[in-house]
Design a protein around this motif. Structure first.
Motif: not given
Length: 127
Positions: A19, A26-27, A30-31, A37-38, A40-41
């Motif tokens: 990152y 972010m997308t 996540a991939e 995504p949740q 990852l957050s």
């Protein structure tokens, strides 16, 4: 090495490295990681709480890199107000990252915005 074969700590460290490189949104992260995504957050929030990363606007930065940026800005701005382009060059980042970092420094009380420039706050000049 795919994510499932890595320890949780190795996964988190790789996540920060990926990152902070600025190569992934972010997308995309996540991939890349296979994390929802949740999730990852949540991982980024854990890293923030541990002091490993700093959330600044919509971006996440390595905490050590932010600390270096703060110290560099303190020294640089001691000579007077500087524009975002000058800070961008100092930090060797793109304009988007420089704007977010500068806003973060404003938010934590190191600098304040004065028109198109950033000014070192008196309380921040001594560290």
């Amino acid at each position: 090495m795919p994510w499932p074969e890595r320890s949780p700590m190795d996964q988190r460290l790789q996540l920060v490295q990926d990152y902070r490189s600025g190569l992934f949104t972010m997308t995309e992260l996540a991939e890349q990681t296979g994390l929802a995504p949740q999730r990852l957050s949540a991982v980024l929030a854990e890293l923030r709480d541990a002091g490993t990363v700093v959330s600044a606007g919509e971006l996440w930065f390595d905490a050590e890199a932010v600390a270096r940026a703060v110290e560099a800005a303190r020294r640089f701005l001691a000579d007077g107000p500087k524009g975002i382009g000058e800070l961008r060059d100092l930090w060797e980042v793109g304009r988007r990252h420089a704007l977010v970092l500068a806003a973060h420094l404003d938010a934590i009380g190191v600098t304040r915005r004065a028109g198109d420039h950033r000014v070192l706050r008196r309380s921040a000049s001594t560290g």
